[in-house]
Design a protein around this motif. Structure first.
Motif, mmCIF file in Angstrom:
data_model
loop_
_atom_site.group_PDB
_atom_site.id
_atom_site.type_symbol
_atom_site.label_atom_id
_atom_site.label_comp_id
_atom_site.label_asym_id
_atom_site.label_seq_id
_atom_site.Cartn_x
_atom_site.Cartn_y
_atom_site.Cartn_z
ATOM 1 N N TYR A 13 -4.743 -5.303 10.141
ATOM 2 C CA TYR A 13 -3.600 -4.930 9.301
ATOM 3 C C TYR A 13 -2.258 -5.242 9.955
ATOM 4 O O TYR A 13 -1.209 -4.942 9.400
ATOM 5 C CB TYR A 13 -3.654 -3.436 8.961
ATOM 6 C CG TYR A 13 -4.819 -3.071 8.080
ATOM 7 C CD1 TYR A 13 -4.730 -3.170 6.695
ATOM 8 C CD2 TYR A 13 -6.024 -2.644 8.637
ATOM 9 C CE1 TYR A 13 -5.806 -2.851 5.883
ATOM 10 C CE2 TYR A 13 -7.108 -2.322 7.832
ATOM 11 C CZ TYR A 13 -6.988 -2.427 6.456
ATOM 12 O OH TYR A 13 -8.061 -2.107 5.660
ATOM 13 N N LYS A 25 -10.557 3.342 1.718
ATOM 14 C CA LYS A 25 -10.031 2.382 0.749
ATOM 15 C C LYS A 25 -8.871 1.595 1.367
ATOM 16 O O LYS A 25 -8.291 1.967 2.382
ATOM 17 C CB LYS A 25 -9.553 3.095 -0.516
ATOM 18 C CG LYS A 25 -10.627 3.967 -1.165
ATOM 19 C CD LYS A 25 -11.844 3.164 -1.571
ATOM 20 C CE LYS A 25 -12.901 4.045 -2.243
ATOM 21 N NZ LYS A 25 -14.125 3.281 -2.582
ATOM 22 N N GLU A 26 -8.534 0.495 0.693
ATOM 23 C CA GLU A 26 -7.475 -0.374 1.191
ATOM 24 C C GLU A 26 -6.088 0.172 0.892
ATOM 25 O O GLU A 26 -5.134 -0.089 1.615
ATOM 26 C CB GLU A 26 -7.607 -1.778 0.588
ATOM 27 C CG GLU A 26 -8.759 -2.578 1.136
ATOM 28 C CD GLU A 26 -8.548 -2.918 2.613
ATOM 29 O OE1 GLU A 26 -7.480 -3.466 2.948
ATOM 30 O OE2 GLU A 26 -9.430 -2.608 3.409
ATOM 31 N N ASN A 27 -5.956 0.901 -0.204
ATOM 32 C CA ASN A 27 -4.631 1.360 -0.620
ATOM 33 C C ASN A 27 -4.771 2.554 -1.554
ATOM 34 O O ASN A 27 -5.879 2.938 -1.944
ATOM 35 C CB ASN A 27 -3.839 0.231 -1.296
ATOM 36 C CG ASN A 27 -4.625 -0.422 -2.416
ATOM 37 O OD1 ASN A 27 -4.993 0.232 -3.393
ATOM 38 N ND2 ASN A 27 -4.924 -1.711 -2.275
ATOM 39 N N THR A 62 0.830 -1.205 0.000
ATOM 40 C CA THR A 62 0.000 0.000 0.000
ATOM 41 C C THR A 62 0.862 1.252 0.000
ATOM 42 O O THR A 62 0.352 2.361 -0.043
ATOM 43 C CB THR A 62 -0.892 0.031 1.260
ATOM 44 O OG1 THR A 62 -0.050 0.026 2.421
ATOM 45 C CG2 THR A 62 -1.818 -1.153 1.281
#
Length: 900
Positions: A186, A257-259, A82
């Motif tokens: 995470y 968002k994830e990345n 990321t």
């Protein structure tokens, strides 16, 4: 937070926050700056380096910016984490001797924690973890005071993480980061801040995401050996603040968002790639990496082309080429074989163009450069496939199933063939690739590149002596626009970077004057030539530079007398030199305008150089210009001279200049307060320029285009002469025409036809000579076949031919083989020597192949004696070498091979 603040809103809030706190908002600089240590701007502070290094005086005490950046060392990791992206935007606030640690901490903490409704980012304080340099107790106390957090909520990290320098002697200082805890999904739970760490553990990097780094620039470093090994000479005279907040990182947090690849300005490219390939993002981890590579590299490539980079094989051009090709390759690995960039890049343009309007207005040029590179790469893939096939065949002939790492590296490095495709095709061919060998060669190449970059480190000139002169005396009174002569006094004398009391006859040194008429080299225009005279002596001016803004330094040679600082000086520019320089510089603007008139507005200057009577202009264009286009450019230029267009200039802000339609050159750095705009014929030619110019276009005299050439993929160069140099060139051509008319007894208008007839007759004669030569060569074939030696039942012909190249050798070898008896095994080996190089061809007849003979065997037998190599098939093989001293031994080796 899903659907939270857009990237544009985050950018705007950042700038507004700091403008409200008294900061000057500075527009993003180009990705290309004139810095010997950097290919691209790679951090938000780079445009401000002259201020931090003390080379220039900042025009403000506080500044803020959102700077375009490119980083490529971790390009292989793009899409896998990321955190890795090649293009990104760095939000920064800077203090030049104004506020320091407490002010930086207060301003950052306020923005990230202030509610969305109040103009902040609204991040939960419970998820925010400040970090400090272990031992920076001052920062620890300030973080506790400003945030109210206990000491155990503040992470203590080592120098590797939390000490900043530029890697060279100069300013440095401890850092504080703001980390955001994304939660247990995470990364592991456990003690985080209470344990003192040298660096952030890898397993926690995704969970505790760094979003902002605050650099407290307070130390003067005398040596920097590594990130953790350096010497601090003392404190800086003024303490500065340099911060950087990653726009993309904050965006993916606020947008849920994830990345970074899934934020609003990047994910639409992934969605278009999904439509084109029929695959779905999130379905396969390997495909997800490819989707992310596409999104990142498409945007990065577009931004680089927008700032004037064109694909090439070196430096910036190579980085761009690699990014474009990795994007195309990733689409191919996703199953899309058609041209992809015309489908994907406009999507990125539409999103990034909301902030960077030049992407839209300059789209014709940007798209042409990108799409042409994709077409070139598609052809490279075809050629690379053929080269791979040859390599795979050779591997199989050697009874191996492993493609050597050197072969894979050559495909990658020489032909631009991606390793992923090599692996894919090797698998289809039933082969594996020596990946460790390939990676080793890649690592060695990277180390060479790092060593080269390291050797260039420290090229920031030591400007402290010039800075001291400027601080003591103020800026040079620069009068190059107004006069060619001044009465001046000496402010400083230097030799080899050190102050001296005098310069003796014959010595070369530097002199700083209180006022000067000399133009210092800049903007592609060379420095003025001339003299500086004093009572009893004279100096020849060799060069004029501005090592720091505001100070003009003259490099001089003492021609007569001995100069001491008390001498009264008379500085005088050579008037003929200045006239020629003005003609050439104004001529450059005229040619640029003519170029755009003939080729269109996308033919933009990317660089220039002009000296008296000569100019060259580099511009972005994908193909060579036709003679008709060159003639048109020359004609439009000279029509502008004949029209006696007025040449004028004015000062205005950069924004006003752009609104007025003035062109700014790629990679140039312009003053944010006032710029000089030079116009010729009003709007026909308006450019930002600090050079010296004529008053009317007719004073240029003439423009004679002398050549056009390539200076890299997508970049062309046009050269021309002006003034008396242009007339001299035309006079020389006139003399050549006069000589030819005398030699050929023809009128000037008939010369082209007469020369064409002569060339045609010469070509016909050469063909007839070649026919005779080949006939003579083949006539020897019968005698050679008749004299074939019998070696264990094999008819062997081994022969050398002086002056024969590869084509002749092949022709003769095949002819001799055809003359050997068809029912008896036979081989013909012919060696030719031409220009010190050896060519060898071996040909085996059908009966010889049936007996087990291979042409490869004979070429390999010869190779050691000619310092060469080669190969082929059983019926015919060929090779070459560079040693022609052992041909008799090579011929004997043929007989020995037949006997064996």
């Amino acid at each position: 937070m899903d659907g939270g603040l857009s990237t544009a809103e985050i950018r705007a809030r950042f700038l507004a926050h700091f403008e409200a706190a008294g900061h000057t908002a500075v527009p993003s600089a180009s990705l290309l700056l004139d810095d010997p240590n950097l290919l691209f701007v790679n951090a938000g502070m780079v445009p401000f380096k002259p201020y931090f290094l003390g080379q220039e005086t900042p025009p403000y005490d506080r500044a803020t910016s959102v700077q375009k950046c490119i980083r490529t060392p971790d390009i292989e990791d793009v899409g896998k984490t990321t955190r890795h992206g090649t293009f990104f935007e760095m939000c920064g606030n800077f203090s030049f001797g104004d506020y320091f640690k407490e002010g930086a901490i207060e301003l950052a903490w306020e923005l990230v924690t202030k509610s969305i409704a109040d103009g902040g980012f609204g991040l939960e304080e419970g998820r925010l973890w400040p970090s400090i340099l272990h031992g920076d107790d001052e920062a620890l106390e300030l973080w506790m005071k400003v945030t109210g957090l206990p000491a155990e909520r503040i992470v203590k990290l080592g120098k590797r993480e939390n000490y900043w320098s530029m890697g060279v002697p100069g300013p440095g200082g401890p850092c504080s980061e703001i980390l955001y805890d994304r939660g247990a999904s995470y990364g592991p739970d456990g003690e985080f801040a209470t344990t003192e760490r040298l660096a952030m553990p890898t397993e926690l990097e995704d969970r505790y995401l760094e979003i902002w780094n605050l650099v407290f620039m307070q130390d003067e470093l005398s040596a920097v050996r590594s990130k953790e090994d350096f010497d601090i000479a003392g404190s800086l005279p003024k303490r500065n603040i340099d911060t950087g907040m990653g726009l993309e990182r904050v965006a993916f947090l606020l947008q849920g968002k994830e990345n970074m690849y899934e934020i609003d300005v990047m994910f639409p490219v992934i969605q278009m790639a999904e439509e084109l390939t029929g695959k779905r993002y999130g379905a396969d981890p390997a495909d997800d990496v490819r989707f992310r590579v596409v999104a990142d590299h498409i945007r990065s490539s577009m931004m680089l082309i927008g700032d004037g980079v064109t694909p090439g094989n070196e430096a910036r051009g190579y980085v761009l080429r690699r990014l474009l090709r990795r994007a195309v390759r990733s689409m191919r690995l996703l199953g899309y074989d058609d041209p992809a960039l015309p489908q994907l890049m406009p999507v990125s343009r539409d999103k990034m163009g909301e902030t960077y309007g030049d992407l839209v207005t300059d789209w014709d040029r940007i798209s042409r450069v990108a799409y042409a590179e994709e077409e070139v790469f598609r052809k490279t893939l075809q050629a690379g496939t053929q080269i791979f096939d040859l390599a795979a065949t050779e591997v199989k002939q050697q009874d191996s199933t492993v493609l050597p790492g050197a072969k894979a590296f050559a495909l990658h490095d020489t032909y631009g063939f991606p390793i992923d495709l090599t692996l894919e095709m090797a698998s289809e061919a039933g082969l594996t690739v020596d990946e460790p060998g390939f990676r080793q060669l890649m690592a060695e190449q990277r180390e060479r590149a790092k060593a080269d970059a390291k050797s260039k480190k420290g090229q920031h000139a030591d400007t402290s002596v010039y800075r001291g002169i400027l601080d003591a005396n103020g800026p040079t009174e620069w009068l190059a626009y107004e006069t060619l002569e001044t009465e001046s006094r000496t402010l400083a004398l230097l030799r080899e970077g050190a102050a001296v009391r005098s310069l003796a006859n014959g010595e070369v040194g530097e002199i700083v004057l209180d006022r000067t008429p000399f133009y210092a080299e800049s903007g592609g225009q060379v420095a003025d030539a001339g003299t500086i005279e004093f009572d009893g002596g004279r100096l020849e001016v060799l060069d004029v530079q501005r090592p720091v803004r505001g100070l003009v330094v003259h490099q001089v040679r003492v021609v007569d007398g001995e100069l001491d600082p008390t001498s009264v000086l008379h500085a005088r520019v050579d008037p003929d030199w200045r006239t020629g320089a003005r003609q050439a510089h104004s001529g450059t603007h005229v040619v640029h305008a003519a170029l755009r008139e003939v080729l269109g507005p996308s033919a933009l200057q990317s660089g220039s150089y002009n000296r008296p009577g000569y100019l060259r202009l580099d511009f972005g264009w994908l193909s060579s210009l036709t003679p008709e286009q060159l003639h048109q450019i020359e004609q439009v230029s000279n029509n502008a001279l004949r029209a006696d267009l007025a040449v004028g200039w004015d000062y205005m802000t950069l924004a006003e200049a752009k609104d007025w339609g003035a062109l700014a050159l790629f990679g140039e750095t312009y003053d944010n307060t006032k710029v000089r705009v030079v116009e010729i014929g009003g709007p026909w030619s308006r450019e930002l320029c600090g050079g010296t110019h004529v008053d009317h276009s007719s004073q240029i005299g003439t423009v004679v285009v002398t050549g056009e050439s390539s200076v890299g993929s997508g970049n062309r160069r046009i050269e021309a002469l002006t003034g008396v140099e242009g007339f001299a060139y035309l006079a020389k051509e006139r003399d050549v025409v006069a000589q030819l008319t005398t030699l050929l007894k023809a009128q000037p208008d008939d010369l082209v036809g007469r020369v064409g007839d002569l060339v045609d007759r010469l070509k016909q004669t050469e063909k007839e000579i070649e026919k005779i030569r080949v006939g003579q060569l083949l006539a020897a074939g019968g005698d050679l076949a008749a004299g074939a030696q019998d070696v264990n039942g094999v008819r062997v012909v081994a022969h050398k031919v002086e002056g024969a190249g590869g084509a002749d050798v092949r022709t003769l070898a095949l002819d001799v083989r055809g003359r050997l008896p068809g029912d008896v095994p036979g081989v013909a080996v012919v060696l030719g020597v031409a220009d010190g190089k050896v060519a060898v061809v071996a040909a085996v007849n059908d009966a010889g192949q049936a007996r087990g003979l291979s042409a490869n065997t004979f070429v390999r037998a010869v190779a050691p004696f000619i310092d060469g190599r080669g190969g082929g098939k059983d019926d015919i093989a060929q090779g070459g070498g560079t040693d022609a001293t052992r041909l008799d031994e090579a011929l004997a080796a043929v007989t020995a091979a037949a006997a064996g």
